[in-house]
Design a protein around this motif. Structure first.
Motif, PDB file in Angstrom:
ATOM      1  N   TRP A  91     -11.867   6.610  -9.527  1.00  0.00           N
ATOM      2  CA  TRP A  91     -12.725   5.680 -10.611  1.00  0.00           C
ATOM      3  C   TRP A  91     -13.909   6.331 -11.106  1.00  0.00           C
ATOM      4  O   TRP A  91     -14.098   6.375 -12.388  1.00  0.00           O
ATOM      5  N   THR A 118       0.831  -1.316   0.018  1.00  0.00           N
ATOM      6  CA  THR A 118      -0.095  -0.107   0.115  1.00  0.00           C
ATOM      7  C   THR A 118       0.869   1.178  -0.048  1.00  0.00           C
ATOM      8  O   THR A 118       0.755   2.246  -0.734  1.00  0.00           O
ATOM      9  N   HIS A 141     -11.953  14.091  -5.246  1.00  0.00           N
ATOM     10  CA  HIS A 141     -10.935  13.134  -5.257  1.00  0.00           C
ATOM     11  C   HIS A 141      -9.708  13.668  -4.759  1.00  0.00           C
ATOM     12  O   HIS A 141      -8.834  13.353  -4.035  1.00  0.00           O
ATOM     13  N   PRO A 151      -9.336   6.251  -3.990  1.00  0.00           N
ATOM     14  CA  PRO A 151      -9.644   5.587  -5.468  1.00  0.00           C
ATOM     15  C   PRO A 151     -11.044   5.369  -6.006  1.00  0.00           C
ATOM     16  O   PRO A 151     -11.158   5.457  -7.310  1.00  0.00           O
ATOM     17  N   LEU A 152     -12.079   5.251  -5.338  1.00  0.00           N
ATOM     18  CA  LEU A 152     -13.356   5.184  -5.517  1.00  0.00           C
ATOM     19  C   LEU A 152     -13.754   6.594  -6.480  1.00  0.00           C
ATOM     20  O   LEU A 152     -14.341   6.408  -7.281  1.00  0.00           O
ATOM     21  N   LEU A 169      -6.841   0.189  -5.286  1.00  0.00           N
ATOM     22  CA  LEU A 169      -8.089  -0.065  -4.777  1.00  0.00           C
ATOM     23  C   LEU A 169      -8.111  -1.561  -4.462  1.00  0.00           C
ATOM     24  O   LEU A 169      -8.594  -1.998  -3.464  1.00  0.00           O
ATOM     25  N   ILE A 202     -10.105   3.758   0.895  1.00  0.00           N
ATOM     26  CA  ILE A 202     -10.932   3.401  -0.036  1.00  0.00           C
ATOM     27  C   ILE A 202     -11.915   4.307  -0.862  1.00  0.00           C
ATOM     28  O   ILE A 202     -11.918   4.066  -2.100  1.00  0.00           O
TER      29      ILE A 202
END
Length: 172
Positions: A103, A17, A138, A99-100, A55, A96
């Motif tokens: 995306w 990570t 983000h 990256p979500l 992710l 979490i």
């Protein structure tokens, strides 16, 4: 024990990570302004790919944390333990969320998100109406994550050098 359980440990996932986060922040700072890009290439494409990998690693870490027994906590006051728990929960949530949001941002622009350039993530938003505020969220959440990582590193150094409670050994 299988080879996988010997290689994929909480410690391995922790340090993987870190490596991915260092790459992500470096790519994020070096890449051109994403708002101007129609098709991701170069550093932007790398940023998307590393984000997809991050992710997956974080989901694996959370899954591992849910099924394994937690290591014995270090001897510390209930107040410090509560602060540590809050910090770790915030770190996991942001690991979490960031990256979500990335995306969602890429997907909303009609960009394909792939893991290792091969496994395509599903489309989760409507690319015909991109929401540029997701990109701002983000970026802002990534900044908060970076600050919390700094607090985490500082706390580890305090444990190692002032409390001398061998907390660092749990991470190695």
């Amino acid at each position: 024990m299988t080879v996988y359980t010997k290689l994929i440990t909480p410690s391995t996932l922790h340090w993987l990570t870190l490596v991915l986060l260092v790459a992500q922040f470096a790519l994020g700072w070096l890449m051109p302004e994403a708002d101007e890009i129609k098709v991701p290439s170069g550093l932007v494409a790398w940023h998307i790919g590393v984000g997809a990998s991050l992710l997956v690693v974080i989901v694996a870490r959370v899954g591992w944390a849910l099924v394994r027994r937690a290591p014995t906590p270090v001897d510390q006051s209930p107040e410090l333990r509560a602060v540590a728990n809050i910090l770790h929960m915030a770190l996991y949530a942001l690991l979490i969320l960031v990256p979500l949001l990335g995306w969602l941002n890429a997907d909303g622009r009609g960009w394909v998100v792939k893991l290792a350039g091969v496994v395509q993530f599903p489309q989760i938003s409507n690319p015909s109406s991109p929401d540029l505020s997701i990109g701002d969220l983000h970026s802002a959440s990534a900044t908060i994550l970076l600050i919390l990582i700094g607090v985490h590193v500082f706390a580890v150094l305090v444990h190692q050098n002032i409390f001398k409670d061998r907390l660092m050994r749990r991470m190695l």
